[in-house]
Design a protein around this motif. Structure first.
Motif, short mmCIF file in Angstrom:
data_model
loop_
_atom_site.label_atom_id
_atom_site.label_comp_id
_atom_site.label_asym_id
_atom_site.label_seq_id
_atom_site.Cartn_x
_atom_site.Cartn_y
_atom_site.Cartn_z
N PRO A 18 0.83 -1.21 0.00
CA PRO A 18 0.00 0.00 0.00
C PRO A 18 0.86 1.26 0.00
N ILE A 20 0.31 5.43 0.34
CA ILE A 20 -0.70 6.38 0.76
C ILE A 20 -0.49 7.73 0.07
N SER A 27 0.71 16.27 5.67
CA SER A 27 0.03 14.99 5.45
C SER A 27 1.05 13.86 5.34
N ALA A 31 1.21 10.36 7.45
CA ALA A 31 1.19 9.08 6.73
C ALA A 31 2.40 8.23 7.12
N HIS A 34 2.23 5.63 9.90
CA HIS A 34 1.38 4.45 9.75
C HIS A 34 1.79 3.53 8.60
N TYR A 35 2.44 4.07 7.57
CA TYR A 35 2.76 3.28 6.38
C TYR A 35 4.20 3.53 5.95
N MET A 38 4.65 6.17 0.37
CA MET A 38 3.80 7.29 0.00
C MET A 38 3.64 7.33 -1.51
N TYR A 227 -3.55 4.93 -2.78
CA TYR A 227 -4.72 5.63 -2.24
C TYR A 227 -4.47 7.11 -2.47
N PRO A 230 -7.12 10.05 0.29
CA PRO A 230 -7.78 9.98 1.61
C PRO A 230 -7.33 11.07 2.56
N CYS A 231 -6.05 11.43 2.55
CA CYS A 231 -5.56 12.49 3.45
C CYS A 231 -6.15 13.84 3.05
#
Length: 292
Positions: A18, A20, A27, A31, A34-35, A38, A227, A230-231
């Motif tokens: 994933p 992000i 942002s 991010a 958690h991940y 990017m 993704y 989302p942020c």
């Protein structure tokens, strides 16, 4: 540090990687907690940097400058960068790829849209003749040294989607993206013609594609999930709510405890980005690629 190799190896480990979508340094700071990866979203960057829609306003030096700041602050993160159509011209695309690789980007996504371009989940997209796009893609692939390259098609007509997916899978691009895939069956069909080429799936709130979990994507043979917004959209909603409350509460700020965010927590988040607090580059390689 070979950032392209690190992302390539991460994708090759199995499961779904994933990435992000982020739109500014703040942002990205969140991010990164958690991940491991990017996605530098063109939609988000156009919105945050210019206050404009994602229809071709981005100038390549602005994007390169943003990625440079990201890499300095986040030396361990995978950074996949949306470069749209390579900023029109093949020579410009190659120049941008060299610049991004030099400053430590992990990879880029190069699309086959014609100008004026559109968000991949918007109506009105037009695509380059396949041969013209392949020529540009091949030049980019010859130019990169280690950078991971995602070949993206924005085709919408069913037979053309499969024709282009098969053609792009046959190139030396590392990953294939068919953007705006409308349902699960089309993911399966693209997977079937892509052969062993890793497949990337892009989902965006309010977009054309179904909202799927990483487990569901893995079952469909997808290797990477980005993704895009989302942020950005969460910030939009939270800021709109806060401003409405501020206006209706006679300008009185809510207590920091209401949101859990205040001067101290915000400063602590940002202090982690100061480069002298990071491990030396020689120590980074063993740590990159570990799932959070």
């Amino acid at each position: 540090m070979r950032y392209g190799t690190a992302l390539r190896e991460e994708i090759g480990r199995g499961g779904v990687t994933p990435l992000i979508g982020i739109y500014d340094m703040y942002s990205a700071s969140l991010a990164a907690q958690h991940y491991d990866g990017m996605f530098v979203s063109g939609f988000g960057f156009a919105a945050s940097y210019y206050g404009l829609p994602d229809i071709g306003f981005i100038a390549w030096p602005d994007m390169v400058g943003f990625v440079q700041r990201l890499r300095l602050a986040f030396p361990e993160q995978h950074l996949l960068v949306d470069i749209d159509d390579g900023y029109v011209d093949a020579e410009v695309a190659c120049h941008v790829v060299e610049q991004l690789e030099l400053i430590g980007a992990s990879g880029v996504i190069l699309e086959d849209q014609q100008r004026p371009r559109r968000c991949g989940h918007a109506a009105g997209k037009r695509i380059l003749p396949l041969e013209q796009y392949l020529e540009k893609l091949d030049l980019v692939l010859e130019t990169r040294s280690d950078l991971l390259v995602v070949a993206r098609t924005d085709a919408t007509e069913e037979s053309e989607i499969l024709r282009r997916a098969e053609a792009l899978a046959a190139t030396d691009a590392d990953v294939l993206l068919v953007d705006g895939v409308r349902d699960v069956e089309w993911i399966r069909r693209v997977r079937a013609v892509a052969g062993s080429k890793p497949l990337l799936f892009n989902q965006i709130a309010g977009g054309l594609s179904p909202r799927l979990s990483l487990t569901e994507l893995e079952d469909l043979g997808v290797d990477v999930a980005i993704y895009s917004t989302p942020c950005l959209f969460a910030a939009h909603a939270a800021m709109a709510e806060m401003l409405e409350k501020l206006r209706t509460n006679d300008g009185r700020l809510a207590e920091a405890g209401d949101s859990g965010v205040g001067v101290a927590s915000s400063t602590a988040l940002l202090e982690a980005n100061i480069s002298r607090h990071h491990p030396r580059r020689a120590d980074l390689a063993p740590r990159m690629g570990s799932r959070r």
